[in-house]
Design a protein around this motif. Structure first.
Motif, PDB file in Angstrom:
ATOM      1  N   ILE A   1       0.862  -1.325  -0.087  1.00  0.00           N
ATOM      2  CA  ILE A   1       0.069   0.043   0.115  1.00  0.00           C
ATOM      3  C   ILE A   1       0.961   1.161  -0.016  1.00  0.00           C
ATOM      4  CG2 ILE A   1      -1.831   1.294   1.207  1.00  0.00           C
ATOM      5  CD1 ILE A   1      -3.035  -1.433   2.260  1.00  0.00           C
ATOM      6  N   PRO A   2       1.817   1.563   1.075  1.00  0.00           N
ATOM      7  CA  PRO A   2       2.590   2.830   0.918  1.00  0.00           C
ATOM      8  C   PRO A   2       3.653   2.865  -0.080  1.00  0.00           C
ATOM      9  CG  PRO A   2       3.192   1.286   2.490  1.00  0.00           C
ATOM     10  CD  PRO A   2       2.179   0.732   2.293  1.00  0.00           C
ATOM     11  N   PHE A   3       3.970   1.729  -0.611  1.00  0.00           N
ATOM     12  CA  PHE A   3       4.953   1.647  -1.532  1.00  0.00           C
ATOM     13  C   PHE A   3       4.437   2.034  -2.834  1.00  0.00           C
ATOM     14  CE2 PHE A   3       7.935  -0.307   1.327  1.00  0.00           C
ATOM     15  CZ  PHE A   3       9.223   0.202   0.879  1.00  0.00           C
ATOM     16  N   THR A   4       3.046   1.445  -3.221  1.00  0.00           N
ATOM     17  CA  THR A   4       2.229   1.782  -4.401  1.00  0.00           C
ATOM     18  C   THR A   4       1.988   3.336  -4.558  1.00  0.00           C
ATOM     19  OG1 THR A   4       1.028  -0.456  -4.306  1.00  0.00           O
ATOM     20  CG2 THR A   4       0.269   1.244  -5.680  1.00  0.00           C
ATOM     21  N   ALA A   5       1.672   3.981  -3.231  1.00  0.00           N
ATOM     22  CA  ALA A   5       1.419   5.192  -3.394  1.00  0.00           C
ATOM     23  C   ALA A   5       2.808   6.229  -3.870  1.00  0.00           C
ATOM     24  CB  ALA A   5       0.980   5.706  -1.840  1.00  0.00           C
ATOM     25  N   TYR A   6       3.784   5.480  -3.022  1.00  0.00           N
ATOM     26  CA  TYR A   6       5.061   6.208  -3.385  1.00  0.00           C
ATOM     27  C   TYR A   6       5.402   6.071  -4.812  1.00  0.00           C
ATOM     28  CZ  TYR A   6       9.950   7.414  -2.704  1.00  0.00           C
ATOM     29  OH  TYR A   6      11.208   8.153  -3.079  1.00  0.00           O
ATOM     30  N   GLY A   7       5.185   4.828  -5.385  1.00  0.00           N
ATOM     31  CA  GLY A   7       5.654   4.679  -6.880  1.00  0.00           C
ATOM     32  C   GLY A   7       4.849   5.406  -7.649  1.00  0.00           C
ATOM     33  N   LEU A   8       3.570   5.603  -7.436  1.00  0.00           N
ATOM     34  CA  LEU A   8       2.601   6.342  -8.226  1.00  0.00           C
ATOM     35  C   LEU A   8       2.907   8.025  -8.223  1.00  0.00           C
ATOM     36  CD1 LEU A   8      -0.805   4.948  -7.498  1.00  0.00           C
ATOM     37  CD2 LEU A   8       0.419   4.770  -9.585  1.00  0.00           C
ATOM     38  N   ALA A   9       3.410   8.396  -7.042  1.00  0.00           N
ATOM     39  CA  ALA A   9       3.933   9.818  -6.985  1.00  0.00           C
ATOM     40  C   ALA A   9       5.026  10.064  -7.625  1.00  0.00           C
ATOM     41  CB  ALA A   9       4.203   9.975  -5.445  1.00  0.00           C
ATOM     42  N   SER A  10       6.203   9.074  -7.593  1.00  0.00           N
ATOM     43  CA  SER A  10       7.312   9.234  -8.388  1.00  0.00           C
ATOM     44  C   SER A  10       6.876   9.244 -10.013  1.00  0.00           C
ATOM     45  CB  SER A  10       8.218   7.984  -8.107  1.00  0.00           C
ATOM     46  OG  SER A  10       8.714   7.679  -6.759  1.00  0.00           O
TER      47      SER A  10
ATOM     48  N   LEU B   1       4.142  10.207 -11.480  1.00  0.00           N
ATOM     49  CA  LEU B   1       3.438  11.521 -11.488  1.00  0.00           C
ATOM     50  C   LEU B   1       4.508  12.585 -11.816  1.00  0.00           C
ATOM     51  CD1 LEU B   1       0.403  11.438  -9.498  1.00  0.00           C
ATOM     52  CD2 LEU B   1       0.338  11.206 -11.912  1.00  0.00           C
ATOM     53  N   PHE B   2       5.471  12.554 -10.825  1.00  0.00           N
ATOM     54  CA  PHE B   2       6.491  13.600 -10.827  1.00  0.00           C
ATOM     55  C   PHE B   2       7.833  13.257 -11.802  1.00  0.00           C
ATOM     56  CE2 PHE B   2       4.107  14.255  -6.981  1.00  0.00           C
ATOM     57  CZ  PHE B   2       3.879  15.900  -7.256  1.00  0.00           C
ATOM     58  N   SER B   3       7.619  12.281 -12.214  1.00  0.00           N
ATOM     59  CA  SER B   3       8.776  11.803 -13.166  1.00  0.00           C
ATOM     60  C   SER B   3      10.117  11.766 -12.673  1.00  0.00           C
ATOM     61  CB  SER B   3       8.732  12.792 -14.515  1.00  0.00           C
ATOM     62  OG  SER B   3       7.635  13.048 -15.308  1.00  0.00           O
ATOM     63  N   SER B   4      10.133  11.123 -11.614  1.00  0.00           N
ATOM     64  CA  SER B   4      11.055  11.160 -10.599  1.00  0.00           C
ATOM     65  C   SER B   4      11.689   9.683 -10.958  1.00  0.00           C
ATOM     66  CB  SER B   4      10.968  11.229  -9.364  1.00  0.00           C
ATOM     67  OG  SER B   4      12.299  11.221  -8.589  1.00  0.00           O
ATOM     68  N   THR B   5      12.668   9.508 -12.057  1.00  0.00           N
ATOM     69  CA  THR B   5      13.225   8.225 -12.232  1.00  0.00           C
ATOM     70  C   THR B   5      14.235   7.557 -11.152  1.00  0.00           C
ATOM     71  OG1 THR B   5      13.391   8.904 -14.481  1.00  0.00           O
ATOM     72  CG2 THR B   5      14.567   6.932 -13.958  1.00  0.00           C
ATOM     73  N   SER B   6      14.950   8.491 -10.657  1.00  0.00           N
ATOM     74  CA  SER B   6      15.972   7.845  -9.495  1.00  0.00           C
ATOM     75  C   SER B   6      14.820   7.477  -8.309  1.00  0.00           C
ATOM     76  CB  SER B   6      16.705   9.061  -9.119  1.00  0.00           C
ATOM     77  OG  SER B   6      16.135  10.273  -8.651  1.00  0.00           O
ATOM     78  N   ALA B   7      13.880   8.294  -8.022  1.00  0.00           N
ATOM     79  CA  ALA B   7      13.095   7.798  -6.894  1.00  0.00           C
ATOM     80  C   ALA B   7      12.293   6.651  -7.181  1.00  0.00           C
ATOM     81  CB  ALA B   7      12.006   9.147  -6.700  1.00  0.00           C
ATOM     82  N   LEU B   8      12.012   6.376  -8.408  1.00  0.00           N
ATOM     83  CA  LEU B   8      11.233   5.322  -8.734  1.00  0.00           C
ATOM     84  C   LEU B   8      12.297   3.900  -8.613  1.00  0.00           C
ATOM     85  CD1 LEU B   8       8.672   4.108  -9.618  1.00  0.00           C
ATOM     86  CD2 LEU B   8       9.283   4.350 -11.963  1.00  0.00           C
ATOM     87  N   THR B   9      13.552   4.057  -9.136  1.00  0.00           N
ATOM     88  CA  THR B   9      14.449   2.990  -9.074  1.00  0.00           C
ATOM     89  C   THR B   9      14.917   2.713  -7.505  1.00  0.00           C
ATOM     90  OG1 THR B   9      15.497   3.859 -11.024  1.00  0.00           O
ATOM     91  CG2 THR B   9      16.684   2.423  -9.345  1.00  0.00           C
ATOM     92  N   ILE B  10      14.836   3.769  -6.695  1.00  0.00           N
ATOM     93  CA  ILE B  10      14.949   3.452  -5.143  1.00  0.00           C
ATOM     94  C   ILE B  10      13.801   2.928  -4.584  1.00  0.00           C
ATOM     95  CG2 ILE B  10      15.477   4.619  -2.900  1.00  0.00           C
ATOM     96  CD1 ILE B  10      16.985   6.889  -4.468  1.00  0.00           C
ATOM     97  N   PHE B  11      12.796   3.137  -4.981  1.00  0.00           N
ATOM     98  CA  PHE B  11      11.659   2.588  -4.353  1.00  0.00           C
ATOM     99  C   PHE B  11      11.614   1.180  -4.694  1.00  0.00           C
ATOM    100  CE2 PHE B  11       7.502   1.155  -6.689  1.00  0.00           C
ATOM    101  CZ  PHE B  11       6.900   0.945  -5.525  1.00  0.00           C
ATOM    102  N   HIS B  12      11.790   0.723  -6.127  1.00  0.00           N
ATOM    103  CA  HIS B  12      11.858  -0.504  -6.471  1.00  0.00           C
ATOM    104  C   HIS B  12      12.802  -1.558  -5.833  1.00  0.00           C
ATOM    105  CE1 HIS B  12       8.640  -0.750  -9.589  1.00  0.00           C
ATOM    106  NE2 HIS B  12       9.414   0.451 -10.322  1.00  0.00           N
ATOM    107  N   ALA B  13      13.845  -0.879  -5.654  1.00  0.00           N
ATOM    108  CA  ALA B  13      14.879  -1.586  -4.935  1.00  0.00           C
ATOM    109  C   ALA B  13      14.698  -1.994  -3.572  1.00  0.00           C
ATOM    110  CB  ALA B  13      16.377  -0.816  -5.119  1.00  0.00           C
ATOM    111  N   LEU B  14      14.114  -0.905  -2.899  1.00  0.00           N
ATOM    112  CA  LEU B  14      14.030  -0.740  -1.551  1.00  0.00           C
ATOM    113  C   LEU B  14      12.645  -1.922  -1.329  1.00  0.00           C
ATOM    114  CD1 LEU B  14      14.261   0.124   1.383  1.00  0.00           C
ATOM    115  CD2 LEU B  14      12.699   2.017   1.099  1.00  0.00           C
ATOM    116  N   PHE B  15      11.686  -1.825  -2.095  1.00  0.00           N
ATOM    117  CA  PHE B  15      10.536  -2.635  -1.832  1.00  0.00           C
ATOM    118  C   PHE B  15      10.897  -4.316  -1.918  1.00  0.00           C
ATOM    119  CE2 PHE B  15       7.121  -4.983  -3.765  1.00  0.00           C
ATOM    120  CZ  PHE B  15       6.056  -4.941  -2.927  1.00  0.00           C
ATOM    121  N   LEU B  16      11.713  -4.416  -3.135  1.00  0.00           N
ATOM    122  CA  LEU B  16      12.324  -5.814  -3.202  1.00  0.00           C
ATOM    123  C   LEU B  16      13.171  -6.248  -2.335  1.00  0.00           C
ATOM    124  CD1 LEU B  16      12.534  -7.922  -5.439  1.00  0.00           C
ATOM    125  CD2 LEU B  16      14.673  -6.684  -6.209  1.00  0.00           C
TER     126      LEU B  16
END
Length: 201
Positions: free
Chosen positions: A121-130, A132-147
């Motif tokens: 739930i929180p990681f999905t919200a964070y991923g959607l926000a990344s 929307l704001f076109s933040s590639t680095s944040a999305l990469t960190i999100f995927h790595a942290l979630f995994l």
């Protein structure tokens, strides 16, 4: 010397159960040519009914053999002989224990699944926000942290579950080796029924 015996016991057990599973599926190939519904249901039930008891027997014998190998330091064939003797004398309590441990394992896995969904739930919200704001680095960190968190939580929980099962079966084996131990089915059904019958006589 102990490790090869443990590996051989596990390998033979898994191979036997896999072979039984394959054999139990063979009648289903014949079912594709059978049009009678009752015949299909009967063959499916018979194949399932033949597979389950034998696989349970193999699993329980394997558990008892592994316990004898590790706790009593016996050789493979004496350990297998002790396992068969233990099963013949305590088959009911072993089945009850297996069901109880299986139930605890299912509950534990259900809790693990719920925790993983809570992580989503929180990681999905964070991923959607990344996104929307076109933040590639944040999305990469999100995927790595979630995994990382998913793998770490899964490994920790399954490690705990394996340890729990090993400790539980070790205690059950030692208790059965030391003294007679009757399961709940015997205490609450068989013993009262036998007492009732003897009193009637």
């Amino acid at each position: 010397k102990l490790a090869p015996q443990l590996m051989l016991t596990n390998f033979v057990s898994k191979a036997l159960i896999a072979s039984l599973l394959l054999i139990s599926f063979l009648p289903r190939l014949y079912l594709t040519q059978v049009t009678h519904v009752a015949a299909k249901a009967g063959l499916s039930f018979l194949s399932f009914a033949a597979f389950v008891p034998i696989s349970i027997l193999i699993s329980l014998l394997t558990i008892a053999t592994l316990a004898s190998l590790t706790l009593k330091r016996r050789k493979l064939f004496p350990a297998l002989k002790d396992a068969w003797k233990l099963f013949k004398q305590n088959w009911l309590i072993l089945i009850e224990s297996a069901l109880a441990i299986f139930l605890v394992s299912v509950i534990f896995i259900a809790i693990l699944s719920a925790l993983l969904w809570l992580l989503v739930i929180p990681f999905t919200a964070y991923g959607l926000a990344s996104v929307l704001f076109s933040s590639t680095s944040a999305l990469t960190i999100f995927h790595a942290l979630f995994l990382f968190l998913t793998i770490a939580l899964t490994l920790a929980c399954f490690g705990f579950l394996i340890t729990f099962q090993y400790v539980a079966w070790s205690k059950i084996y030692l208790k059965l080796e030391e003294s007679a131990w009757h399961g709940a089915f015997f205490r609450h059904i068989i013993h009262p029924l036998r007492k009732f019958i003897l009193n009637r006589k």
